[in-house]
Design a protein around this motif. Structure first.
Motif, PDB file in Angstrom:
ATOM      1  N   ARG A   1       0.843  -1.201   0.000  1.00  0.00           N
ATOM      2  CA  ARG A   1       0.000   0.000   0.000  1.00  0.00           C
ATOM      3  C   ARG A   1       0.879   1.251   0.000  1.00  0.00           C
ATOM      4  O   ARG A   1       1.802   1.359   0.799  1.00  0.00           O
TER       5      ARG A   1
ATOM      6  N   ARG B   1      -7.916   4.741  -4.977  1.00  0.00           N
ATOM      7  CA  ARG B   1      -8.772   5.851  -4.537  1.00  0.00           C
ATOM      8  C   ARG B   1      -8.002   7.139  -4.750  1.00  0.00           C
ATOM      9  O   ARG B   1      -6.784   7.181  -4.593  1.00  0.00           O
TER      10      ARG B   1
ATOM     11  N   LYS C   1      -1.861   0.402  -4.760  1.00  0.00           N
ATOM     12  CA  LYS C   1      -1.050  -0.771  -4.441  1.00  0.00           C
ATOM     13  C   LYS C   1       0.095  -0.796  -5.443  1.00  0.00           C
ATOM     14  O   LYS C   1      -0.120  -0.716  -6.650  1.00  0.00           O
TER      15      LYS C   1
ATOM     16  N   THR D   1       0.871   5.774  -0.947  1.00  0.00           N
ATOM     17  CA  THR D   1       0.165   7.008  -1.243  1.00  0.00           C
ATOM     18  C   THR D   1       1.107   7.882  -2.050  1.00  0.00           C
ATOM     19  O   THR D   1       2.278   8.028  -1.695  1.00  0.00           O
TER      20      THR D   1
ATOM     21  N   LEU E   1      -4.103  13.198  -4.196  1.00  0.00           N
ATOM     22  CA  LEU E   1      -3.578  12.132  -3.343  1.00  0.00           C
ATOM     23  C   LEU E   1      -4.067  10.842  -3.969  1.00  0.00           C
ATOM     24  O   LEU E   1      -5.272  10.614  -4.063  1.00  0.00           O
TER      25      LEU E   1
ATOM     26  N   TYR F   1      -4.101   6.933  -3.733  1.00  0.00           N
ATOM     27  CA  TYR F   1      -3.882   5.772  -2.886  1.00  0.00           C
ATOM     28  C   TYR F   1      -3.875   4.551  -3.793  1.00  0.00           C
ATOM     29  O   TYR F   1      -4.728   4.428  -4.676  1.00  0.00           O
TER      30      TYR F   1
END
Length: 156
Positions: free
Chosen positions: A68, A144, A90, A70, A86, A88
């Motif tokens: 994960r 996201r 993987k 960011t 931003l 988000y």
């Protein structure tokens, strides 16, 4: 409409921002749970954020443990110029040598502000080849996005 929704970037605007900005702030998760933040040059490959780094780096070790991430991409200096996203996602590790070199070439080309077909690939190839052997590449699939564009506030 809420102020938050009014200043959000559209999907196309996020894509344009990713393409326009050469650097991003990458956040990974340290073993103790604290954030690890670094500035990275990046490229956009197949709508994914792409970067490369030394295999032994802290961010590489963090991603191996927890993929994960960011990514913060932003522009502007004054409040009413600020625009950012931003992202988000993987991070997928890329270890195949030819793919690592491909990602590295794309990142270095953007880092040096070279365009495709400019002849710059011949200049950067020795650097890419020499450092690719020590690096992994990463592709970040966005999961996201939170975004803002304060230029949309100028009409107040």
């Amino acid at each position: 409409m809420s102020e938050r929704r009014r200043i959000a970037l559209t999907a196309d605007e996020v894509t344009a921002l990713m393409g326009a900005q050469r650097k991003l702030q990458l956040g990974t998760i340290n073993p103790d749970g604290t954030p690890h933040m670094v500035t990275m040059f990046h490229a956009v490959i197949e709508d994914k954020i792409a970067f490369w780094t030394y295999r032994s780096s802290q961010k590489a070790r963090n991603i191996a443990r927890d993929p994960r991430v960011t990514c913060l991409i932003e522009s502007g200096e004054d409040y009413f110029e600020l625009s950012g996203a931003l992202i988000y996602g993987k991070a997928e590790v890329v270890t195949e040598p030819n793919r690592v070199r491909y990602v590295g070439t794309e990142v270095v080309r953007r880092m040096m502000d070279l365009t495709h077909g400019s002849g710059g690939d011949d200049e950067i190839a020795p650097f890419v080849d020499a450092t690719a052997a020590k690096r992994h590449a990463y592709l970040v699939e966005p999961v996201r996005v939170a975004s803002w564009d304060h230029r949309k506030l100028a009409g107040n």
